[in-house]
Structure formats: structure tokens, C-alpha cells
Design a protein around this motif. Sequence first.
Motif, PDB file in Angstrom:
ATOM      1  N   PRO A  23       0.841  -1.190   0.000  1.00 35.84           N
ATOM      2  CA  PRO A  23       0.000   0.000   0.000  1.00 35.84           C
ATOM      3  C   PRO A  23       0.881   1.246   0.000  1.00 35.84           C
ATOM      4  O   PRO A  23       1.893   1.294   0.668  1.00 35.84           O
ATOM      5  CB  PRO A  23      -0.787  -0.126   1.309  1.00 35.84           C
ATOM      6  N   LYS A  28      -1.605   5.350   4.230  1.00 31.45           N
ATOM      7  CA  LYS A  28      -1.346   3.920   4.050  1.00 31.45           C
ATOM      8  C   LYS A  28      -0.120   3.518   4.851  1.00 31.45           C
ATOM      9  O   LYS A  28       0.812   2.930   4.333  1.00 31.45           O
ATOM     10  CB  LYS A  28      -1.153   3.590   2.562  1.00 31.45           C
ATOM     11  N   THR A  52       7.722  -3.969   1.570  1.00 29.81           N
ATOM     12  CA  THR A  52       6.542  -3.132   1.817  1.00 29.81           C
ATOM     13  C   THR A  52       6.870  -1.800   2.459  1.00 29.81           C
ATOM     14  O   THR A  52       6.052  -0.881   2.415  1.00 29.81           O
ATOM     15  CB  THR A  52       5.528  -3.858   2.719  1.00 29.81           C
ATOM     16  N   THR A 100      -2.326  -0.668   7.886  1.00 30.52           N
ATOM     17  CA  THR A 100      -2.078  -2.062   7.527  1.00 30.52           C
ATOM     18  C   THR A 100      -1.061  -2.650   8.491  1.00 30.52           C
ATOM     19  O   THR A 100      -0.006  -2.050   8.729  1.00 30.52           O
ATOM     20  CB  THR A 100      -1.532  -2.153   6.083  1.00 30.52           C
ATOM     21  N   LYS A 129      -6.318  -3.220   8.423  1.00 30.78           N
ATOM     22  CA  LYS A 129      -6.128  -4.413   7.619  1.00 30.78           C
ATOM     23  C   LYS A 129      -5.024  -5.222   8.281  1.00 30.78           C
ATOM     24  O   LYS A 129      -3.918  -4.717   8.480  1.00 30.78           O
ATOM     25  CB  LYS A 129      -5.729  -4.012   6.203  1.00 30.78           C
ATOM     26  N   CYS A 158      -6.812 -10.378   5.982  1.00 36.28           N
ATOM     27  CA  CYS A 158      -6.505 -10.684   4.576  1.00 36.28           C
ATOM     28  C   CYS A 158      -5.864 -12.062   4.447  1.00 36.28           C
ATOM     29  O   CYS A 158      -5.574 -12.722   5.438  1.00 36.28           O
ATOM     30  CB  CYS A 158      -5.567  -9.619   4.024  1.00 36.28           C
ATOM     31  N   LEU A 182      -2.291 -10.067  -2.981  1.00 34.26           N
ATOM     32  CA  LEU A 182      -2.902  -9.064  -2.099  1.00 34.26           C
ATOM     33  C   LEU A 182      -3.186  -7.787  -2.856  1.00 34.26           C
ATOM     34  O   LEU A 182      -4.250  -7.174  -2.687  1.00 34.26           O
ATOM     35  CB  LEU A 182      -1.991  -8.771  -0.898  1.00 34.26           C
ATOM     36  N   ALA A 183      -2.256  -7.367  -3.700  1.00 34.25           N
ATOM     37  CA  ALA A 183      -2.445  -6.139  -4.491  1.00 34.25           C
ATOM     38  C   ALA A 183      -3.608  -6.296  -5.466  1.00 34.25           C
ATOM     39  O   ALA A 183      -4.344  -5.351  -5.706  1.00 34.25           O
ATOM     40  CB  ALA A 183      -1.159  -5.799  -5.235  1.00 34.25           C
ATOM     41  N   GLU A 185      -6.252  -7.966  -4.992  1.00 29.77           N
ATOM     42  CA  GLU A 185      -7.516  -7.981  -4.244  1.00 29.77           C
ATOM     43  C   GLU A 185      -8.022  -6.585  -3.936  1.00 29.77           C
ATOM     44  O   GLU A 185      -9.175  -6.403  -3.554  1.00 29.77           O
ATOM     45  CB  GLU A 185      -7.367  -8.754  -2.935  1.00 29.77           C
ATOM     46  N   LYS A 186      -7.179  -5.572  -4.051  1.00 25.70           N
ATOM     47  CA  LYS A 186      -7.559  -4.202  -3.676  1.00 25.70           C
ATOM     48  C   LYS A 186      -8.726  -3.720  -4.485  1.00 25.70           C
ATOM     49  O   LYS A 186      -8.934  -3.914  -5.601  1.00 25.70           O
ATOM     50  CB  LYS A 186      -6.387  -3.236  -3.851  1.00 25.70           C
TER      51      LYS A 186
END
Length: 186
Positions: A23, A28, A52, A100, A129, A158, A182-183, A185-186
Amino acid sequence: MKKVVTAVLAAFLLSAAAAHAAPAGPGKNILVAYFSYSGNTANIAKEIHRRTGGDLFEITIVDPYPSDYHACLARAKDEQQKDARPKLLSKLADVKKYDTVYLGYPNWWASIPMPIASFLEEYDLSGKKIIPFCSHGGGRLGRSVSAIAKLCPDSEICEALSVHYGGGGTLSRDIDAWLARLAAEK
């Protein structure tokens, strides 16, 4: 030559996918929090953090587990049976700034270690998240994700990453693929 070009292209695509998985932008803020006994989970956490960004936070307890593995397992089993909450030594200054939370732990007795329960109860992660990652010796995620969901009913849980021991030679590739999912799914 063709193999070298293919390898370079594959590495580029995986790093690009990982870069997009994290994110980004204002609001974020990322925390990679983990509890590790043998170092496996710590190494995985550091790899996730490298990809990340954000802050890296080790969950430590006042009374560390014994270095003898069998004594550690016995204590972990006893704590789970008693639903104990070991006192945390490490403290976060401000959990509110994170959106997150990547949460790492070893699978102990098919669930989370009790220091993770202490952490989840000490800090309000409502509206955040939570992205679990778990090292294990064969038990995969066990009931760990449902234990986290039970302790954090107002958080979005998640897809979790399951890593056998330290992940071996496929760890980087496995993390990149997971972050890419995961990206997506955004």
C-alpha cells in the motif's frame, strides 16, 4: 544468453509486482509486527518489510521462552491451555498511525503463540487491515487466522502467508507472489 534474459525479466516482473503490492500514498502507513522464537519468523518479517516499507516491530515478552525447544513447547502448550497472556516487553508508541499490519508468528500447537494474543488485545486494531504470515514445521496456518479474527472482530483479515520453517530458496518468490495476490484484491 536466452536463460539469462529470461531470468532477468522474471526478476524484474516479480520486483515490479512486489512494489505495487505494498500500500502506498498518504494514509497507508504499514507496520510489520512479528513474534519469533527461532529466527524463522524474524527473517520472513524482514523480507516482507524490505518489500513493503513501513515500520518493523518485534513483539517481545518480559519472560522469554526457554532456549530448550522441548521446554519451550511445554510452556507454549500450557499457556494455550490456560489462555494465558504473557506480559509484553516491547511497546508501540502509536498504533493509530497504521492502516495495515502485517502480523508474523510461528504456528504453535495449531494456533498463534500467546504473545500474539497479548499484542492483539493490548492494541486496538479496529478498522485496520491485518495480513498474517506464519512460519511452521508442517502444520501450515492451523487455526491461527481464525484465532486472529476472533481477537480482532472489527479488523479486515486478509490472505495469510504460510511458510515452511524459514522458506528456503523460494521465500523471496513466495513473498512476491503473495504480495501480488494481495495487491490484486484491492
